[in-house]
Design a protein around this motif. Structure first.
Motif, PDB file in Angstrom:
ATOM      1  N   GLU A  79      31.738 -15.280  12.056  1.00 27.54           N
ATOM      2  CA  GLU A  79      31.197 -16.399  11.284  1.00 27.54           C
ATOM      3  C   GLU A  79      29.966 -16.990  11.943  1.00 27.54           C
ATOM      4  O   GLU A  79      29.857 -17.031  13.168  1.00 27.54           O
ATOM      5  CB  GLU A  79      32.226 -17.526  11.162  1.00 27.54           C
ATOM      6  CG  GLU A  79      33.421 -17.202  10.332  1.00 27.54           C
ATOM      7  CD  GLU A  79      34.341 -18.393  10.209  1.00 27.54           C
ATOM      8  OE1 GLU A  79      34.272 -19.082   9.178  1.00 27.54           O
ATOM      9  OE2 GLU A  79      35.126 -18.628  11.148  1.00 27.54           O
ATOM     10  N   THR A  80      29.061 -17.489  11.093  1.00 23.86           N
ATOM     11  CA  THR A  80      27.956 -18.332  11.512  1.00 23.86           C
ATOM     12  C   THR A  80      28.135 -19.645  10.759  1.00 23.86           C
ATOM     13  O   THR A  80      28.162 -19.666   9.526  1.00 23.86           O
ATOM     14  CB  THR A  80      26.600 -17.686  11.162  1.00 23.86           C
ATOM     15  OG1 THR A  80      26.490 -16.457  11.875  1.00 23.86           O
ATOM     16  CG2 THR A  80      25.444 -18.604  11.560  1.00 23.86           C
ATOM     17  N   ILE A  81      28.284 -20.722  11.513  1.00 20.53           N
ATOM     18  CA  ILE A  81      28.604 -22.025  10.930  1.00 20.53           C
ATOM     19  C   ILE A  81      27.554 -23.040  11.364  1.00 20.53           C
ATOM     20  O   ILE A  81      27.169 -23.090  12.535  1.00 20.53           O
ATOM     21  CB  ILE A  81      30.000 -22.495  11.390  1.00 20.53           C
ATOM     22  CG1 ILE A  81      31.071 -21.522  10.898  1.00 20.53           C
ATOM     23  CG2 ILE A  81      30.295 -23.920  10.920  1.00 20.53           C
ATOM     24  CD1 ILE A  81      32.449 -21.761  11.466  1.00 20.53           C
TER      25      ILE A  81
ATOM     26  N   LYS B 183      31.794 -15.968  16.849  1.00 19.71           N
ATOM     27  CA  LYS B 183      31.588 -17.253  16.180  1.00 19.71           C
ATOM     28  C   LYS B 183      30.285 -17.850  16.703  1.00 19.71           C
ATOM     29  O   LYS B 183      30.107 -18.006  17.911  1.00 19.71           O
ATOM     30  CB  LYS B 183      32.732 -18.231  16.464  1.00 19.71           C
ATOM     31  CG  LYS B 183      34.115 -17.710  16.131  1.00 19.71           C
ATOM     32  CD  LYS B 183      34.306 -17.484  14.660  1.00 19.71           C
ATOM     33  CE  LYS B 183      35.701 -16.950  14.384  1.00 19.71           C
ATOM     34  NZ  LYS B 183      35.916 -16.642  13.000  1.00 19.71           N
TER      35      LYS B 183
ATOM     36  N   ARG C 106      28.804 -22.229   5.900  1.00 17.21           N
ATOM     37  CA  ARG C 106      29.202 -20.932   6.475  1.00 17.21           C
ATOM     38  C   ARG C 106      28.288 -19.857   5.902  1.00 17.21           C
ATOM     39  O   ARG C 106      28.063 -19.807   4.705  1.00 17.21           O
ATOM     40  CB  ARG C 106      30.656 -20.610   6.149  1.00 17.21           C
ATOM     41  CG  ARG C 106      31.619 -21.585   6.780  1.00 17.21           C
ATOM     42  CD  ARG C 106      33.045 -21.326   6.324  1.00 17.21           C
ATOM     43  NE  ARG C 106      33.912 -22.408   6.707  1.00 17.21           N
ATOM     44  CZ  ARG C 106      34.573 -22.480   7.855  1.00 17.21           C
ATOM     45  NH1 ARG C 106      34.456 -21.525   8.743  1.00 17.21           N
ATOM     46  NH2 ARG C 106      35.350 -23.511   8.118  1.00 17.21           N
ATOM     47  N   LYS C 107      27.801 -19.002   6.809  1.00 15.83           N
ATOM     48  CA  LYS C 107      26.921 -17.921   6.373  1.00 15.83           C
ATOM     49  C   LYS C 107      27.565 -16.592   6.603  1.00 15.83           C
ATOM     50  O   LYS C 107      28.396 -16.425   7.435  1.00 15.83           O
ATOM     51  CB  LYS C 107      25.597 -17.987   7.133  1.00 15.83           C
ATOM     52  CG  LYS C 107      24.851 -19.281   6.895  1.00 15.83           C
ATOM     53  CD  LYS C 107      23.602 -19.328   7.709  1.00 15.83           C
ATOM     54  CE  LYS C 107      22.889 -20.646   7.526  1.00 15.83           C
ATOM     55  NZ  LYS C 107      21.733 -20.777   8.342  1.00 15.83           N
TER      56      LYS C 107
ATOM     57  N   PHE D  76      38.437 -22.071  11.752  1.00 12.69           N
ATOM     58  CA  PHE D  76      37.766 -20.782  11.622  1.00 12.69           C
ATOM     59  C   PHE D  76      38.514 -19.870  10.660  1.00 12.69           C
ATOM     60  O   PHE D  76      39.725 -19.978  10.499  1.00 12.69           O
ATOM     61  CB  PHE D  76      37.674 -20.078  12.982  1.00 12.69           C
ATOM     62  CG  PHE D  76      36.785 -20.773  13.972  1.00 12.69           C
ATOM     63  CD1 PHE D  76      35.572 -21.308  13.603  1.00 12.69           C
ATOM     64  CD2 PHE D  76      37.165 -20.869  15.300  1.00 12.69           C
ATOM     65  CE1 PHE D  76      34.750 -21.935  14.526  1.00 12.69           C
ATOM     66  CE2 PHE D  76      36.360 -21.480  16.236  1.00 12.69           C
ATOM     67  CZ  PHE D  76      35.146 -22.021  15.846  1.00 12.69           C
ATOM     68  N   GLU D  77      37.763 -18.972  10.072  1.00 11.20           N
ATOM     69  CA  GLU D  77      38.350 -17.893   9.291  1.00 11.20           C
ATOM     70  C   GLU D  77      38.526 -16.693  10.210  1.00 11.20           C
ATOM     71  O   GLU D  77      37.900 -16.609  11.259  1.00 11.20           O
ATOM     72  CB  GLU D  77      37.441 -17.553   8.108  1.00 11.20           C
ATOM     73  CG  GLU D  77      37.322 -18.711   7.126  1.00 11.20           C
ATOM     74  CD  GLU D  77      36.386 -18.408   5.972  1.00 11.20           C
ATOM     75  OE1 GLU D  77      36.033 -17.231   5.761  1.00 11.20           O
ATOM     76  OE2 GLU D  77      36.000 -19.369   5.279  1.00 11.20           O
ATOM     77  N   TYR D  78      39.380 -15.767   9.810  1.00 12.49           N
ATOM     78  CA  TYR D  78      39.690 -14.610  10.648  1.00 12.49           C
ATOM     79  C   TYR D  78      38.666 -13.504  10.393  1.00 12.49           C
ATOM     80  O   TYR D  78      38.969 -12.468   9.807  1.00 12.49           O
ATOM     81  CB  TYR D  78      41.126 -14.146  10.380  1.00 12.49           C
ATOM     82  CG  TYR D  78      41.650 -13.189  11.410  1.00 12.49           C
ATOM     83  CD1 TYR D  78      41.798 -13.572  12.735  1.00 12.49           C
ATOM     84  CD2 TYR D  78      41.987 -11.892  11.065  1.00 12.49           C
ATOM     85  CE1 TYR D  78      42.270 -12.693  13.687  1.00 12.49           C
ATOM     86  CE2 TYR D  78      42.471 -11.004  12.008  1.00 12.49           C
ATOM     87  CZ  TYR D  78      42.604 -11.414  13.311  1.00 12.49           C
ATOM     88  OH  TYR D  78      43.071 -10.537  14.255  1.00 12.49           O
ATOM     89  N   LYS D  79      37.406 -13.778  10.801  1.00 11.91           N
ATOM     90  CA  LYS D  79      36.294 -12.843  10.647  1.00 11.91           C
ATOM     91  C   LYS D  79      35.107 -13.384  11.432  1.00 11.91           C
ATOM     92  O   LYS D  79      35.118 -14.553  11.843  1.00 11.91           O
ATOM     93  CB  LYS D  79      35.929 -12.685   9.173  1.00 11.91           C
ATOM     94  CG  LYS D  79      35.420 -13.971   8.531  1.00 11.91           C
ATOM     95  CD  LYS D  79      35.119 -13.770   7.074  1.00 11.91           C
ATOM     96  CE  LYS D  79      34.516 -15.025   6.449  1.00 11.91           C
ATOM     97  NZ  LYS D  79      34.229 -14.839   5.034  1.00 11.91           N
TER      98      LYS D  79
END
Length: 127
Positions: A109-111, A25, A126-127, A104-107
């Motif tokens: 992430e760049t936020i 993350k 989110r990218k 958060f998503e379950y992967k």
């Protein structure tokens, strides 16, 4: 012997299936303080920091435009984070309001989290 192997297999499956996978993350916080009086520093406190809510981590305003930033990189399995911004080391924003949150998503992430100090509205990219 078959019962022992079955029991061992069951225990192995139970213990290994309970561990969630961690994902990278990268979260950048961007906070606009323009129009806010007497800000000499801006920081963040939250449940995701090493000392939880007990220590303020400073944000930086390198170009002195009143917009402070900080980026955190962490590999984690947590569902989300709670936080607030703090002016001058101890003065919390959004008094008597809920903490800010990012789920958060379950992967991986760049936020990018953009907001104005002491304003509960925010923009999350989110990218």
């Amino acid at each position: 012997m078959k019962k022992l192997i079955l029991l061992f297999t069951l225990i192995l499956v139970l213990f290994t299936s309970c561990v969630q996978e961690e994902f990278e993350k990268k979260v950048t916080f961007i906070v606009d303080t323009n129009g806010i009086e007497n800000i000499t520093s801006l920081g963040i406190r939250g449940n995701f920091l090493p000392n939880q809510w007990r220590e303020t981590v400073p944000l930086k305003d390198d170009d002195n435009d009143g917009v402070y930033e900080i980026t955190f990189n962490e590999k984690t399995a947590v569902y989300g984070i709670s936080f607030k911004f703090v002016q001058n080391g101890f003065d919390y924003e959004l008094k008597n309001e809920e903490n800010r949150q990012i789920v958060f998503e379950y992967k991986p992430e760049t936020i990018v989290y953009k907001t104005k100090f002491n304003n509960s509205k925010s923009e999350i990219t989110r990218k």
